[in-house]
Write a protein that holds these residues in place. Structure first.
Motif, PDB file in Angstrom:
ATOM      1  N   MET A  12       0.860  -1.177   0.000  1.00 43.41           N
ATOM      2  CA  MET A  12       0.000   0.000   0.000  1.00 43.41           C
ATOM      3  C   MET A  12       0.896   1.226   0.000  1.00 43.41           C
ATOM      4  O   MET A  12       1.895   1.273   0.717  1.00 43.41           O
ATOM      5  CB  MET A  12      -0.910   0.014   1.224  1.00 43.41           C
ATOM      6  N   ALA A  13       0.540   2.203  -0.807  1.00 38.26           N
ATOM      7  CA  ALA A  13       1.298   3.450  -0.885  1.00 38.26           C
ATOM      8  C   ALA A  13       0.319   4.612  -0.910  1.00 38.26           C
ATOM      9  O   ALA A  13      -0.767   4.498  -1.488  1.00 38.26           O
ATOM     10  CB  ALA A  13       2.159   3.471  -2.145  1.00 38.26           C
ATOM     11  N   THR A  14       0.705   5.691  -0.277  1.00 41.19           N
ATOM     12  CA  THR A  14      -0.099   6.905  -0.350  1.00 41.19           C
ATOM     13  C   THR A  14       0.384   7.722  -1.537  1.00 41.19           C
ATOM     14  O   THR A  14       1.534   8.148  -1.584  1.00 41.19           O
ATOM     15  CB  THR A  14       0.024   7.729   0.953  1.00 41.19           C
ATOM     16  N   ARG A  18      -4.166   9.480  -1.599  1.00 40.12           N
ATOM     17  CA  ARG A  18      -5.026   8.300  -1.616  1.00 40.12           C
ATOM     18  C   ARG A  18      -4.201   7.032  -1.423  1.00 40.12           C
ATOM     19  O   ARG A  18      -3.084   6.936  -1.933  1.00 40.12           O
ATOM     20  CB  ARG A  18      -5.751   8.236  -2.957  1.00 40.12           C
ATOM     21  N   GLU A  19      -4.741   6.069  -0.688  1.00 40.39           N
ATOM     22  CA  GLU A  19      -4.075   4.776  -0.528  1.00 40.39           C
ATOM     23  C   GLU A  19      -4.284   3.952  -1.794  1.00 40.39           C
ATOM     24  O   GLU A  19      -5.415   3.805  -2.271  1.00 40.39           O
ATOM     25  CB  GLU A  19      -4.648   4.019   0.675  1.00 40.39           C
ATOM     26  N   VAL A  20      -3.185   3.448  -2.334  1.00 41.83           N
ATOM     27  CA  VAL A  20      -3.208   2.715  -3.604  1.00 41.83           C
ATOM     28  C   VAL A  20      -2.417   1.426  -3.445  1.00 41.83           C
ATOM     29  O   VAL A  20      -1.381   1.398  -2.787  1.00 41.83           O
ATOM     30  CB  VAL A  20      -2.578   3.586  -4.725  1.00 41.83           C
ATOM     31  N   LEU A  63       2.753  -0.697 -12.208  1.00 42.34           N
ATOM     32  CA  LEU A  63       2.682  -1.474 -10.969  1.00 42.34           C
ATOM     33  C   LEU A  63       1.386  -1.261 -10.201  1.00 42.34           C
ATOM     34  O   LEU A  63       1.024  -2.076  -9.348  1.00 42.34           O
ATOM     35  CB  LEU A  63       3.862  -1.130 -10.052  1.00 42.34           C
ATOM     36  N   SER A  64       0.676  -0.181 -10.499  1.00 40.50           N
ATOM     37  CA  SER A  64      -0.548   0.121  -9.768  1.00 40.50           C
ATOM     38  C   SER A  64      -1.659  -0.845 -10.136  1.00 40.50           C
ATOM     39  O   SER A  64      -1.874  -1.150 -11.308  1.00 40.50           O
ATOM     40  CB  SER A  64      -0.999   1.553 -10.064  1.00 40.50           C
ATOM     41  N   LEU A  65      -2.375  -1.302  -9.123  1.00 38.50           N
ATOM     42  CA  LEU A  65      -3.517  -2.182  -9.352  1.00 38.50           C
ATOM     43  C   LEU A  65      -4.815  -1.379  -9.440  1.00 38.50           C
ATOM     44  O   LEU A  65      -5.891  -1.946  -9.509  1.00 38.50           O
ATOM     45  CB  LEU A  65      -3.614  -3.215  -8.220  1.00 38.50           C
ATOM     46  N   ALA A  81       7.098   4.703  -3.490  1.00 41.37           N
ATOM     47  CA  ALA A  81       6.128   3.644  -3.776  1.00 41.37           C
ATOM     48  C   ALA A  81       6.731   2.561  -4.673  1.00 41.37           C
ATOM     49  O   ALA A  81       6.551   1.365  -4.428  1.00 41.37           O
ATOM     50  CB  ALA A  81       4.886   4.238  -4.434  1.00 41.37           C
ATOM     51  N   VAL A  82       7.474   2.973  -5.694  1.00 37.93           N
ATOM     52  CA  VAL A  82       8.098   2.005  -6.597  1.00 37.93           C
ATOM     53  C   VAL A  82       9.157   1.193  -5.852  1.00 37.93           C
ATOM     54  O   VAL A  82       9.222  -0.040  -5.994  1.00 37.93           O
ATOM     55  CB  VAL A  82       8.687   2.716  -7.839  1.00 37.93           C
TER      56      VAL A  82
END
Length: 90
Positions: A12-14, A18-20, A63-65, A81-82
């Motif tokens: 999880m990354a902000t 937003r949490e993604v 990489l984002s879902l 995040a990466v």
């Protein structure tokens, strides 16, 4: 959408407030190899060591879902995040 699954390597990354969820999947790796015009994980790893801002954006989107195209994401939060997503690999 399926629930958060850290056993799969999801993190999880902000991003943009937003949490993604992000995950390094086989599909994502194949897409990145194609995007950067390299063959093999060793060549991809070498290419990822020198990213432009545009490259970082492509990696993050890959990489984002979730759809993050409308988010205003800062450079440092994108980089963090990466790094976290690749750090979750076992």
């Amino acid at each position: 959408m399926s629930p958060f699954n850290p056993a799969r390597g999801e993190v999880m990354a902000t991003l943009g407030g937003r949490e993604v969820r992000l995950c390094v999947t086989l599909r994502a790796l194949a897409m990145l190899e194609h995007h950067f015009g390299v063959t093999g994980l060793e060549a991809l790893g070498a290419r990822l060591k020198s990213l432009s801002a545009a490259d970082l954006s492509v990696v993050l989107m890959t990489l984002s879902l979730e759809d993050i195209t409308a988010l205003d994401i800062g450079f440092q939060e994108a980089l963090d995040a990466v790094v976290a997503a690749f750090g979750a690999l076992r």
